[in-house]
Motif scaffolding. Structure first.
Motif, PDB file in Angstrom:
ATOM      1  N   SER A 306       0.812  -1.226   0.000  1.00  0.00           N
ATOM      2  CA  SER A 306       0.000   0.000   0.000  1.00  0.00           C
ATOM      3  C   SER A 306       0.843   1.273   0.000  1.00  0.00           C
ATOM      4  O   SER A 306       0.308   2.363  -0.172  1.00  0.00           O
ATOM      5  CB  SER A 306      -0.936   0.002   1.214  1.00  0.00           C
ATOM      6  OG  SER A 306      -0.198  -0.004   2.423  1.00  0.00           O
ATOM      7  N   TYR A 311       0.733   1.133  -6.408  1.00  0.00           N
ATOM      8  CA  TYR A 311      -0.532   1.272  -5.696  1.00  0.00           C
ATOM      9  C   TYR A 311      -0.927   2.749  -5.584  1.00  0.00           C
ATOM     10  O   TYR A 311      -2.080   3.126  -5.835  1.00  0.00           O
ATOM     11  CB  TYR A 311      -0.410   0.643  -4.307  1.00  0.00           C
ATOM     12  CG  TYR A 311      -1.647   0.788  -3.445  1.00  0.00           C
ATOM     13  CD1 TYR A 311      -2.688  -0.127  -3.538  1.00  0.00           C
ATOM     14  CD2 TYR A 311      -1.770   1.837  -2.543  1.00  0.00           C
ATOM     15  CE1 TYR A 311      -3.822   0.000  -2.750  1.00  0.00           C
ATOM     16  CE2 TYR A 311      -2.900   1.977  -1.751  1.00  0.00           C
ATOM     17  CZ  TYR A 311      -3.926   1.054  -1.859  1.00  0.00           C
ATOM     18  OH  TYR A 311      -5.045   1.200  -1.081  1.00  0.00           O
ATOM     19  N   LEU A 312       0.036   3.590  -5.220  1.00  0.00           N
ATOM     20  CA  LEU A 312      -0.247   5.014  -5.038  1.00  0.00           C
ATOM     21  C   LEU A 312      -0.561   5.706  -6.363  1.00  0.00           C
ATOM     22  O   LEU A 312      -1.343   6.662  -6.402  1.00  0.00           O
ATOM     23  CB  LEU A 312       0.952   5.686  -4.356  1.00  0.00           C
ATOM     24  CG  LEU A 312       1.275   5.158  -2.955  1.00  0.00           C
ATOM     25  CD1 LEU A 312       2.563   5.779  -2.436  1.00  0.00           C
ATOM     26  CD2 LEU A 312       0.130   5.421  -1.989  1.00  0.00           C
ATOM     27  N   HIS A 314      -2.264   4.392  -8.813  1.00  0.00           N
ATOM     28  CA  HIS A 314      -3.681   4.116  -9.102  1.00  0.00           C
ATOM     29  C   HIS A 314      -4.612   4.911  -8.194  1.00  0.00           C
ATOM     30  O   HIS A 314      -5.788   5.097  -8.515  1.00  0.00           O
ATOM     31  CB  HIS A 314      -3.953   2.618  -8.976  1.00  0.00           C
ATOM     32  CG  HIS A 314      -3.345   1.803 -10.069  1.00  0.00           C
ATOM     33  ND1 HIS A 314      -3.729   1.910 -11.392  1.00  0.00           N
ATOM     34  CD2 HIS A 314      -2.355   0.869 -10.052  1.00  0.00           C
ATOM     35  CE1 HIS A 314      -3.020   1.075 -12.141  1.00  0.00           C
ATOM     36  NE2 HIS A 314      -2.182   0.436 -11.358  1.00  0.00           N
ATOM     37  N   LYS A 315      -4.080   5.401  -7.086  1.00  0.00           N
ATOM     38  CA  LYS A 315      -4.860   6.265  -6.201  1.00  0.00           C
ATOM     39  C   LYS A 315      -4.732   7.739  -6.577  1.00  0.00           C
ATOM     40  O   LYS A 315      -5.309   8.606  -5.924  1.00  0.00           O
ATOM     41  CB  LYS A 315      -4.419   6.071  -4.744  1.00  0.00           C
ATOM     42  CG  LYS A 315      -4.673   4.666  -4.196  1.00  0.00           C
ATOM     43  CD  LYS A 315      -6.161   4.363  -4.131  1.00  0.00           C
ATOM     44  CE  LYS A 315      -6.419   2.989  -3.535  1.00  0.00           C
ATOM     45  NZ  LYS A 315      -7.870   2.679  -3.468  1.00  0.00           N
ATOM     46  N   LEU A 317      -1.860   9.639  -6.728  1.00  0.00           N
ATOM     47  CA  LEU A 317      -0.919  10.439  -5.948  1.00  0.00           C
ATOM     48  C   LEU A 317       0.113  11.146  -6.821  1.00  0.00           C
ATOM     49  O   LEU A 317       0.602  12.217  -6.457  1.00  0.00           O
ATOM     50  CB  LEU A 317      -0.211   9.553  -4.922  1.00  0.00           C
ATOM     51  CG  LEU A 317       0.476  10.280  -3.772  1.00  0.00           C
ATOM     52  CD1 LEU A 317      -0.539  11.020  -2.916  1.00  0.00           C
ATOM     53  CD2 LEU A 317       1.270   9.302  -2.912  1.00  0.00           C
TER      54      LEU A 317
END
Length: 334
Positions: A306, A311-312, A314-315, A317
Motif C-alpha cells: 500500500s 498502488y499510489l 492508481h490512487k 498520488l
C-alpha cells in the motif's frame, strides 16, 4: 546428516574459491554469460549461511568436522565486496558492471538505490554539471545530545564515507542542451535526512532558478526531517515550499520532482508532492510514516504494497511511473 551438510557446504565453497581464484579472468566469465552457474553457487552459499549457522550452532561446537566449515565460509566473506545483493530477489550482481546497468538488478530488474553522483551522471548531459553551495556544511545548532555518537561526529563520519558535505547535491546542468536546475538527494548520507543546510541549499537553488527562469528537477530519496536539528529541520518544509510558491505561482515556471525509493516523512509532505508533474520510479517506497510506525501507533495492519509506487499511482498520488532507463528522455520531452 551433519556429514552430508558439511560435504555440500564444502563443495559450494570449493566451487566459489575455484571460480574466483582461477586463472580464467572473471570479467570474461561475466561478459560471456558463463557465470550463471557460479552466481547460483555464490547465492546459495550466502543465502544459506545464516540458516546453516542457526540450525547447527550446537553441532558446530561439538563436532570438529562441522567447525572446520566455518573456515570455508570465510571464502564467501572474502569476495562479497565484488557483488551487490538485490534487496528484492536476493540475486547477485557483479559490482563492476552494476553502475553501467543503472543499478538495476540483472535477475529481476528491481531499481536499487543510486548515489547522488551516479544519479547526476544519469540525468544530465556529460560534462555540464556545475555544483552550487558545495562549501555549506551542517553544524550542531541545537547541540543535540546523544548517548551513542555526537551529532558532529556522525556528520564527519558520513562526509568521509560519501565524499559529500550534505545529504543533497544542488547545481546547474544541461538536459539535451537546455539549462536545468537540479537537486539530488543521497540516501547514503544519514538516510537523505533534511537538516537546515539541506533545506538552505534547495531553497537557494529554487531562488536561482526563479531568477534565471530555469526548469527545476528535484530527485527525492529521503527518510524525512533530521531529528538532530529539531524544529530547525521541520522549518525547511515551509521554507522550501514558500520558495516553490514564488517559483510556480508567481513566475509560472516548471517544477518536476522525481520520487525514488525511499521518499518519506517531511519530504513527501512538502516539496515532494508540489510538482507540476510528479514522477516516481517503479516499486519506489513512498510514504509519510513507515509501516511499522503506523501499525504501532494506530494498532492497525497496513496492507502489503500500500506504500508502493504502483498502488499510489492508481490512487492518483502522482502522474507517471517511469523506469530508470528511459527517465532522461522522458524528462527531456516533458
Amino acid at each position: 546428516m551433519n556429514d552430508t551438510q558439511y560435504t555440500w557446504n564444502n563443495h559450494i565453497n570449493s566451487c566459489i574459491d575455484s571460480y574466483l581464484q582461477s586463472q580464467i579472468c572473471i570479467d570474461s566469465y561475466i561478459v560471456s554469460g558463463s557465470d550463471n552457474s557460479s552466481n547460483n553457487y555464490i547465492s546459495s552459499s550466502i543465502c544459506g549461511e545464516s540458516g546453516n549457522s542457526s540450525k547447527n550452532a550446537d553441532a558446530r561446537t561439538s563436532d570438529p568436522i562441522i567447525r572446520e566449515s566455518s573456515t570455508d565460509l570465510d571464502v564467501t566473506q572474502k569476495y562479497r565486496h565484488l557483488w551487490v545483493l538485490c534487496e528484492n530477489c536476493y540475486g547477485l550482481n557483479y559490482k563492476k558492471f552494476f553502475k553501467s546497468k543503472m543499478n538495476l538488478c540483472k535477475q529481476c530488474g528491481y531499481h536499487l538505490k543510486m548515489s547522488s553522483s551516479d544519479r547526476i551522471e544519469l540525468s544530465i548531459d556529460p560534462g555540464t554539471w556545475e555544483p552550487m553551495d558545495e562549501d555549506m556544511v551542517p553544524l550542531d545548532p541545537i547541540e543535540f545530545h546523544s548517548e551513542e555518537e555526537p551529532y558532529k561526529n556522525r556528520i564527519d563520519s558520513y562526509q568521509r564515507k560519501t565524499g559529500l558535505t550534505e545529504a543533497v547535491q544542488t547545481g546547474i546542468g544541461q538536459l539535451d542542451g537546455i539549462n536545468v536546475a537540479i537537486a539530488v538527494m543521497d540516501f547514503q548520507f544519514m538516510g537523505g535526512s533534511m537538516g537546515s543546510v539541506f533545506g538552505e541549499k534547495i531553497t537557494r537553488l529554487i531562488e536561482y532558478a526563479t531568477k534565471e527562469f530555469l526548469p527545476l528537477i528535484i530527485v527525492c530519496a529521503s527518510g524525512g526531517a533530521r531529528k538532530q536539528e529539531g524544529n530547525l529541520s521541520l522549518m525547511q518544509m515551509a521554507k522550501i515550499s514558500s520558495a516553490l510558491y514564488d517559483y510556480q505561482s508567481n513566475k509560472k515556471l516548471f517544477y518536476v520532482p522525481i520520487l525514488t525509493s525511499p521518499t518519506t516523512g517531511g519530504v513527501t509532505t512538502s516539496f515532494g508532492m508540489l510538482g507540476d508533474i510528479i514522477i516516481a520510479e517503479p516499486n519506489a517506497y513512498i510514504a509519510f510514516a513507515g509501516k511499522r510506525v503506523i501499525e504501532q501507533t494506530l494498532n492497525k495492519t497496513v496492507p502489503d504494497g500500500s506504500q508502493a509506487a504502483e498502488y499510489l499511482f492508481h490512487k492518483g498520488l502522482f502522474d507517471l511511473i517511469v523506469p530508470r532507463n528511459p527517465l532522461k528522455s522522458v524528462s527531456r520531452r516533458i
